[in-house]
Design an enzyme around this catalytic site. Structure first.
Site, PDB file in Angstrom:
ATOM      1  N   LYS A   1      37.210  47.060  12.881  1.00 29.98           N
ATOM      2  CA  LYS A   1      37.510  45.696  12.472  1.00 29.98           C
ATOM      3  C   LYS A   1      37.399  45.565  10.953  1.00 29.98           C
ATOM      4  CE  LYS A   1      35.659  43.385  16.593  1.00 29.98           C
ATOM      5  NZ  LYS A   1      36.859  42.619  16.983  1.00 29.98           N
TER       6      LYS A   1
ATOM      7  N   ARG B   1      37.323  44.523  28.054  1.00 28.82           N
ATOM      8  CA  ARG B   1      37.969  44.697  29.360  1.00 28.82           C
ATOM      9  C   ARG B   1      37.614  46.053  29.976  1.00 28.82           C
ATOM     10  NH1 ARG B   1      43.608  43.786  26.457  1.00 28.82           N
ATOM     11  NH2 ARG B   1      42.157  42.600  25.183  1.00 28.82           N
TER      12      ARG B   1
END
Length: 533
Positions: free
Chosen positions: A316, A390
């Site tokens: 990120k 996920r």
């Protein structure tokens, strides 16, 4: 030369065991005790300020219209309340607040006038706004005991219990303070005790409502505490220890699956996320058995617990990365909901499951293009290691099949795309089941913790197709929150399921930076309604 397949569906790859490393410990001067957030004590009082009440909070309406409690206050102050309304034309508007000191009568309290706007259009949202404004005024007065009469102003189609619960919860939220990581917290004053106004006919309802509001507020406090703690303290192991402490306090059943147990179950998707961290991943299971029939199908809440998310190899940007300590707010919210349920002693069975890991870059980290096998046997091509939530949730969602659940709701700070779609107002709600979706939507509306239903059309699944595995873990930029939910849906065909994407609602940024405690109110309302049905 023919390439040897990297993954076989018939034989699952053996994951390498991570080297044992000792996690860094806080400096010797640092000490944190769980539960240091402040909780206001709220109970039922009487129709007028009781003995020892330093301050009384009463309602005024738009145009200077006085509520019944404000009329009594006007007499007590020799007309100072009505005079204040005449001199300040804005007093009575939604969110306005004014402190009126008494005229010197012995034992008379200081009065806080809270604006509720139009009496004919009063709603729960306005009442919550007025309660928050009144609490802000009380912080500067620092009273020991407060008589609170706003709950007497009951909107149409509401009852005394629900309004008392809303006020008690809002009071508890307003006095929350996180100072656990500061050397000194001398500036943090203990909140006052609140007496909610009631009559003989409403006392029972107000008492029940106050208890419900306090329970939900206490659950929100735990959620905020866990979310606000830094990643070097709130690790997967810390979440596990928190669950164990809750189990001991409320006599719950708890099980914590370590790397070896998860490996034996084939949870290679979950394990792939945490393998580059010195903090080993966990799967936490917490069980509350409150139903009369112990075999009654449980409601299951699954919370994403990424205690810090660097993005892994798909790193990120550095700016704002500190807020990635909030990537475990799904886990924090389901633990907070469990606390609220245990406090209320609801008659149902509830199971909380928390897959938790730390997503870090390292030489042994998952790489874009890697393929892993989930517990379900389905293979996943990891195109982006920053779509890790996920990957831990899919194995947890497969694991909960063993409980034969009545319904499963997973909660996750899953996608930035959900913030683009809904901002910071509504939680994203996804479910193929209309009844469950409507239950959650109504619960959110009742709790003022709202959600908006998003689509799950079959066409969106096309974006998750992979040439090298059963599916990819991302579907590209279009409809990112939808394709993330579609990914999870592939693991939930055995039961009724809904997904809550709380990326936009789990915490605040800027000056008000901190965990919001959402969606504990929605989940608590949902579970309470389930307990009654």
């Amino acid at each position: 030369m023919t390439a040897t397949p990297a993954v076989s569906k018939t034989k699952k790859p053996v994951a390498a065991k991570p080297a044992k490393k000792t996690a860094p410990t806080p400096p010797p001067m640092f000490s944190y005790k769980a539960g240091t957030g402040l909780v206001a004590h709220v109970l039922a009082g009487g129709p007028v300020p009781g003995k020892g009440c330093d301050v009384a909070v009463v309602a005024v309406y738009k145009g200077g219209e006085l509520s019944a409690s404000a009329k009594r206050a006007d007499i007590d102050t020799d007309g100072l309340v009505s005079h204040a309304c005449k001199t300040d034309k804005s007093l009575g508007n939604s969110g306005t607040c004014r402190v009126v000191f008494n005229s010197g009568k012995e034992g008379a309290p200081v009065y806080v006038l809270a604006g509720l706007d139009d009496a004919e259009k009063l709603n729960a949202k306005t009442l919550r706004k007025a309660t928050t404004a009144a609490c802000d005024a009380l912080k500067s007065l620092k009273p020991a005991k407060v008589f609170f009469a706003l709950n007497q102003e009951v909107p149409k189609k509401s009852d005394d219990k629900d309004i008392a619960a809303l006020c008690a919860r809002t009071i508890t939220e307003s006095f929350y303070s996180f100072s656990a990581c500061k050397k000194q917290d001398d500036d943090v004053a203990a909140p006052p005790t609140f007496e909610l106004a009631c009559t003989k006919s409403t006392q029972s309802a107000v008492e029940k409502g106050a208890a419900i509001g306090l329970a939900i507020g206490t659950g929100m406090q735990l959620t905020k505490d866990l979310g606000n703690l830094p990643g070097n303290i709130c690790t997967p192991n810390y979440l596990a220890e928190t669950a164990k402490a809750m189990a001991k306090q409320y006599k719950l059943a708890v099980d914590v699956l370590d790397h070896k147990k998860m490996e034996a179950l084939g949870m290679f998707s979950l394990l792939s996320v945490g393998k580059a961290s010195s903090e080993p991943p966990k799967l936490i299971v917490l069980k509350y058995n409150g139903a009369k029939d112990p075999k009654e199908a449980p409601v299951v809440l699954v919370g994403k617990g990424i205690t810090f998310d660097t993005g892994g190899i798909s790193l990120k940007p550095g700016a704002g990365m500190d807020e990635m300590k909030y990537d475990m707010c799904g886990a924090a919210s389901v633990l907070g909901t469990m606390k609220a349920v245990a406090e209320m002693k609801l008659p149902l069975n509830l199971i909380v499951v928390v897959p938790t890991a730390e997503n870090m870059p390292a030489g042994n980290a998952s790489k874009p293009g890697d393929v892993v096998v989930s517990m379900s046997g389905q293979t996943i091509e990891i195109l982006n290691t920053d779509a890790e939530g996920r990957l831990i949730l899919c194995d947890a969602l497969t694991y909960v099949e063993r409980f034969n659940p009545a319904a499963v709701v997973d909660v996750a700070t899953l996608t930035g795309a959900c913030i683009v779609a809904l901002g910071h107002v509504n939680t994203g709600l996804f479910s193929p089941d209309d009844d469950l979706a409507n239950e959650l939507l109504k619960a959110g509306q009742s709790a003022l913790d709202t959600a908006w239903r998003m689509p799950l059309d079959e066409e969106y699944h096309e974006q998750l197709k992979s040439n090298f595995a059963d599916m990819a873990n991302i579907g590209g930029p279009p409809a990112g929150s939808v394709t993330a939910a579609c990914f999870l849906q592939k693991y939930t065909k055995a039961y009724t399921w809904a997904h809550l994407d709380i990326a936009g609602t789990a915490w605040h940024s800027g000056k008000a930076k901190g965990a919001s405690g959402r969606p504990v109110p929605m989940l608590a309302e949902f579970v309470m309604k389930r307990a009654k049905s």
